[in-house]
Structures are given as C-alpha cells and as structure tokens.
Design an enzyme around this catalytic site. Structure first.
Site, PDB file in Angstrom:
ATOM      1  N   ASP A 142       0.824  -1.201   0.000  1.00 41.31           N
ATOM      2  CA  ASP A 142       0.000   0.000   0.000  1.00 41.31           C
ATOM      3  C   ASP A 142       0.861   1.256   0.000  1.00 41.31           C
ATOM      4  OD1 ASP A 142      -2.625   1.456   0.537  1.00 41.31           O
ATOM      5  OD2 ASP A 142      -1.432   2.070   2.267  1.00 41.31           O
ATOM      6  N   GLU A 184       0.927  -0.594  -5.235  1.00 41.58           N
ATOM      7  CA  GLU A 184      -0.122   0.414  -5.404  1.00 41.58           C
ATOM      8  C   GLU A 184       0.602   1.737  -5.623  1.00 41.58           C
ATOM      9  OE1 GLU A 184      -3.661   2.798  -3.145  1.00 41.58           O
ATOM     10  OE2 GLU A 184      -1.637   2.534  -2.389  1.00 41.58           O
TER      11      GLU A 184
END
Length: 667
Positions: free
Chosen positions: A326, A380
């Site tokens: 993330d 990401e």
C-alpha cells in the site's frame, strides 16, 4: 555505469541512465553490506524469530530495540501492572534490551505490556514485535497478549502451489470484518464458511485480504497499522486466519495480504510512535500531511530489519502468497506525490525521490521471492515510476505487478463527463491496454476505493436511486437496463484487455447497491454500511443474481482458458459506430457500445475459419434480451488482399464472445 535492461527496453530513459545506475548501485551496496554484516538478506530478515516474546530453553525471553530508553520493565498481572526489579530488562548492545523470566509468570492468553523509561519521561508501550494485541471491550485499552497454544496449527496445504512463472492473478479483494450481512465485525471462521465458497464458484484464483495487521481504529480500513506482527484480533485468532489461508489453498486459491509499510498510526500507547521517547526512533521527524500518520525512516538498518522481517514473518508463519504494498507513491517521494502531476521523466529523477525507500522496496522484493520464489508482489503506485515492476537485475524495483490505478479513474471520468453516444472506443482500448513494456499490471474497473462513502461504485453511478426500487426481475426499467448493460461491458472489457491480472472488490461483482461507511461518531457507530448484503444475490426475484452470473462466466472463462497468458491483438475499432473488437488466443471479443444502434452483417477482420458464440452479455441469464442465440456458428468470408472477416449481428450495448473452432479435416 551498468548497461541495464530497463534502459535498453525504454530508450527514452537514456538521458537518465546515470541516475538509474546510481540508484541501482545504492541497492547493490546495501545488499552487499547486509550479506557481509548479517550473513545474507534472509538471515537479516529473521529478526521476528529472535525479537519479541519467545520460549527459549525452558523459560520466556523477550527482547526489544529501544536505544533511547533508560530502563524497561515487563508489566502485567504478575507485577500488579507496576514496574518491579524482578521484571527489569538488561541493556545489551546496539540498543537491544533483554529479559528472561520463568514460565510460571506468563501463560497463554495473559495480558502484558512494557513500561519504558527515558530521560524526562516514561509510558506504557506494546512490544514492537507483539504477535497478539487485544482491546478491552470496556476500557478500549489495547494490551499485548501471550499467544502460545498447546498445539501448533497443523497445515494441510502442502500440495498447493502458487503456479508457474506465467501465473496471472484474478484477485478477489476482501475485508473479512465487513464480509457478513449482519451488522457486526465478521470473523475469519465466518469468512471460511460463507465467502470462500462464493469466491471459488466465481473462478477467482487469488484473494487479497485487507486489514490483517492490527489497527486501533476499525474505520481506517486497516491502513493505520499499530502492530505490524499482530493479526487483527477483531476478526479472530491467528489460528483462525491460518485456517482461512489453509482452506483457500486447499481450494486452489492463493491468498495475498494488503501490507502497510508506507506509514504507521500516530498513536503512542498502541503503536511505535515515540516508543522509547524518541519520535525519530522508527520514523522521520515530520508526519504525513495527508494521512496524519508517521512515515518510516528507511535509512536505518533497524527499521529495514523490522520491515523486512515483517515480510518474511507473514509468508513463513501464515503461508501468505505475497503482498499488495500500500501507498508506494507516498513512500518513494519526499513530498509523497501529493497534488503533483507526473508529466515527464524529469519528474522521477530530479532529486524528489526517497532513495532509501526505493532501496527498501527493492530489498523487500528480492527477499519475498527468495523466501517464496513464486510469490506475488503488487505495487499500489500512481506516479508511473519507471521500472517499478521491472526486474531487479535489469535495474527495476522488482515488483511483479503494478496496479493500473488510472483505469478506474478513466471509467469514472467517462461516465461522469461523457454521454453514452460520445464514448470513444479507440480511447477505451488505448487507456485499458497501455502499460510500460517491462511491466505487468493488475487492471480493475473499481476496488474498495470506489465503494467508500464520498465516492460511488460503477453500478451506483449508472443507476443511482433507481437501484432501490427497480431491480426486480418482474419488470424492465430503462435506467436499470442501461446500468446493467454497461456494468457488464465495462467489467469484461477491463479484464479482457488486462496486461497481467485483474481485481474485483467483494460485492462489486453483483452490483452491491450501497457504499461502505465504517462505524464512527458521524453515523452513530452503526455497522449498517460496513457489511455485504449477500442475500441480494441469492434472491431469485432480484436482478443482482444476473450480474453475479455474468461475472462468474467471464472470470471462469479467463481462469479456465488462461486467457491472460495469451497475446492481446487489436482487431478493429470504429469510432462513429462505437464498435470495438480484439482477440486473445482463440477468443474474439466484439463490443458494441452504441446506446441505440444495432448492426446487421457487421464486418470484423479475423483469421480464416469457423467461429462459435460462447456467450454474450445479452444472454437472458445475465439480464439481457437474448437477441443472439448461444452456440450460433459463424464462418469467415474472404475479402480483398486475402483477408477474412466475420459478418455479425451486433445489438446495441452488448458484447459478443466468440471462440474460433478447430476444423477437423477428413482424409
């Protein structure tokens, strides 16, 4: 300067070759240093086996890194939650503290903490390597908990293999806590019983679990992590999470984890912030300006060891098959990429990058694939940093995939700003199929981001309030018919043009009608919107089941036929007609995005042969009008220059999936 394949692949990087080589050399020097000082990267990442609480030689030992501390005590019921000399740590080398205590003082499920002293202050702290952290329902205070069951978990997933090097993930993104229809936090066990069979039936080969690492605020969706080695206790025990992964593996489904190494929660009583009285022990001096959280200092070996050990821990202890990292954009830029447009290569190479973070991510990818060679690592990342998903040997950062974050943004912009009759099919194909040549990507029409309050899912953008009153199978409604037709086409064209893998967030496959809003003060701490209404898809009188059946058909097709391993070949696009055609392997996909006009005898250039309709988005079982017979056979016709074409009937707002047939010759 090294002659890196990344630069060979993309000649436009040549002006930045020296900078790319310098950054790659930085990684190589750090790797050499780790090999020399710590006996190899894997050994360097084994700290979870030594730090924290462990049973060793008939007693407990607990170790902690706290270089700024002046004294540390273990506290719990055994000490009346007060610091006592019998439970005082001894300071060792390099800021490590150590305490040995007899087994009699701690047993399975006991609560404990650290009481850390430093010059000018002291406070309770949860050990940084705590593997179990629980919250008192009354006081809401978090404690570390001894987790040492009598019987170790018995894995039965040894036959499971992640797949070969050409494995292409079809990802079902899931949040276990909100996976129940009941207004509560669901458990790992309930997920096994109720959701895993649904995922298996849909054909997805990978599950991406969110919110696994412990986090004090449920509404953070798991992104404000406090305890990096602890399974979120809201949803069950470590053994129950292991059983979920074990069961998924026995179904032939891989499980990856949404891992957060980009930042950490600011909370001091629960997390790492100001752990030993020094705000910069683990973190940079400044907080993240957008997330109100702490940013890791990747320049410290102790931080590198902590995070790399965390990667190894989740793979080895829980059998995770990889990670979706993330917030990579936030990690790799000192300004976190906030409010910045990346319009050229100069934006990546003029001193804005956090090179220590790039080095850490490269080390993490090397480690992950050393521990589990076929592991999946996904970034990401939205800036388009060159080589992020390129090989380490070629000068890249080593991720297997980059999330195609521009794809859902493209769909939102198209739906919001352009009337259906103005959709440009050539642009659609270009936006969905483009990617850096050295990279594989994960395409998705929508993820959890588009389902949150403040945003809208695709079905909600298309149908809006009409979903509440007009999803009955008993009658037709123009708004719903349009919404369902485009929902199906958008999802199929997204997976069919993918350049590596595909992702769907749970419930979006059947057009879940409501947003996600976690319990908070503003909604009376209600769970009404932090759940999934599975009964909608099971109700034969509602049209959600039709969207679900379509998703099942397309995902199973791409899974069974391994279509993402096949070359994507553009066949035809006609802007005025809004017709698009392309093929993968033996399958031809023909989209008519035209909202009003159907076409007869429409010529699509293909290879000579016989073709059979596999299915269409217009099939009755998918909520369509059955305007094309399933199984219908087509034969190509020769045109000029030795080319061939199919003459097809293309109803408005429909996609036709056709398979080339093998022609049996009789001799």
């Amino acid at each position: 300067m090294m002659n890196l394949n990344l630069i060979k692949t993309d000649p436009w990087l040549e002006p930045h070759a020296a900078e790319i080589s310098r950054r790659h050399d930085k990684y190589l020097r750090k790797l050499d240093e780790i090999n020399e000082m710590h006996g190899g990267l894997k050994h360097f990442a084994s700290q979870y086996q030594w730090m924290g609480l462990h049973a060793e030689n008939g007693e407990w030992v607990i170790r902690e890194w706290a270089p700024n501390a002046t004294a540390i005590y273990l506290i719990g019921d055994f000490s009346n939650w007060e610091p006592r000399v019998a439970f005082q740590f001894i300071r060792k080398d390099r800021g490590i503290w150590e305490l040995f205590i007899p087994f009699e003082f701690l047993k399975h499920k006991d609560h404990f903490k650290l009481h850390v002293f430093w010059d000018g202050g002291n406070a309770h702290r949860i050990p940084s390597y705590a593997r179990r952290v629980v919250q008192d329902e009354t006081t809401k205070v978090f404690d570390a908990q001894v987790w040492s069951p009598d019987q170790p978990f018995e894995w039965t997933d040894s036959p499971f293999k992640l797949g070969s090097d050409d494995f292409h993930p079809l990802i079902y993104e899931a949040h276990v806590g909100m996976a129940s229809e009941e207004e509560k936090v669901a458990s790992y066990t309930e997920f096994i019983e109720n959701v895993l069979p649904h995922i298996q039936s849909l054909g997805y080969n990978t599950i991406q679990l969110m919110a696994v690492q412990e986090h004090p605020y449920y509404g953070s969706f798991g992104y404000h992590v406090s305890n990096f080695f602890a399974v979120s206790s809201r949803m069950g025990t470590p053994e129950e999470l292991k059983q979920l992964i074990n069961t998924a593996h026995n179904m032939g489904i891989a499980v990856i984890m949404d891992i957060v190494h980009s930042h950490s929660v600011k909370n001091e009583l629960e997390g790492l912030s100001n752990f030993d009285g020094d705000r910069t022990q683990y973190f940079d001096q400044y907080d993240h300006p957008a997330w109100d959280s702490r940013c890791f200092n990747y320049n410290k070996d102790e931080v590198l060891g902590f995070l790399l050990s965390n990667c190894r821990y989740w793979i080895e202890e829980f059998h995770f098959d990889g990670f979706r990292f993330d917030g990579v954009t936030s990690m790799i830029y000192h300004d976190h990429g906030l409010e910045k447009d990346f319009t050229g290569y100069d934006d990546y190479f003029h001193g804005v990058c956090n090179e220590e973070a790039l080095c850490y991510l490269t080390l993490a990818n090397k480690l992950i694939h050393e521990v589990k060679p076929n592991a999946i690592s996904i970034a990401e990342e939205m800036s388009g940093y060159p080589g992020l998903a390129g090989s380490i040997e070629g000068g890249g950062i080593g991720f297997d995939y980059r999330l195609s974050m521009g794809v859902p943004d493209f769909w939102i912009k198209l739906i919001k700003e352009h009337a259906d009759e103005n959709w440009n099919v050539g642009q659609i194909y270009h936006e969905l199929s483009q990617h850096r040549v050295e990279e594989r990507t994960i395409s998705y029409a929508e993820s959890h981001d588009q389902a949150l309050v403040g945003d809208k899912t695709i079905i909600f953008r298309l149908a809006d309030k009409e979903m509440y009153d007009h999803m009955s199978t008993g009658w037709r409604h123009l708004v719903i018919d349009r919404a369902m037709a485009l929902h199906k086409m958008i999802r199929l064209v997204t997976i069919a043009t993918a350049s590596g893998g595909y992702l769907n967030f749970m419930g979006n496959e059947f057009g879940h009608p409501e947003w996600i809003d976690f319990p908070r003060e503003g909604n009376g701490f209600s769970f009404k919107y932090a759940r999934r209404q599975w009964s909608l898809v099971k109700n034969p009188d509602l049209r959600f089941k039709e969207l679900n059946e379509f998703d099942k058909s397309i995902v199973n097709l791409f899974s069974d036929e391994r279509l993402l391993t096949k070359h994507l070949q553009h066949r035809f696009d006609n802007g005025p007609d809004q017709v698009l055609a392309f093929s993968r392997g033996d399958y031809l996909f023909v989209f008519n995005f035209n909202p009003v006009q159907s076409f007869t005898g429409y010529g699509i250039p293909v290879n000579a042969g016989k073709y059979k309709v596999a299915f269409t988005s217009d099939d009755e079982e998918f909520g369509g009008f059955n305007r094309i017979e399933k199984g219908q056979m087509y034969y190509t016709q020769a045109i000029e220059s030795g080319q061939h074409q199919l003459l097809l009937y293309l109803p408005a707002r429909m996609v036709l999936v056709i398979k080339k047939q093998e022609i049996k010759r009789v001799y």
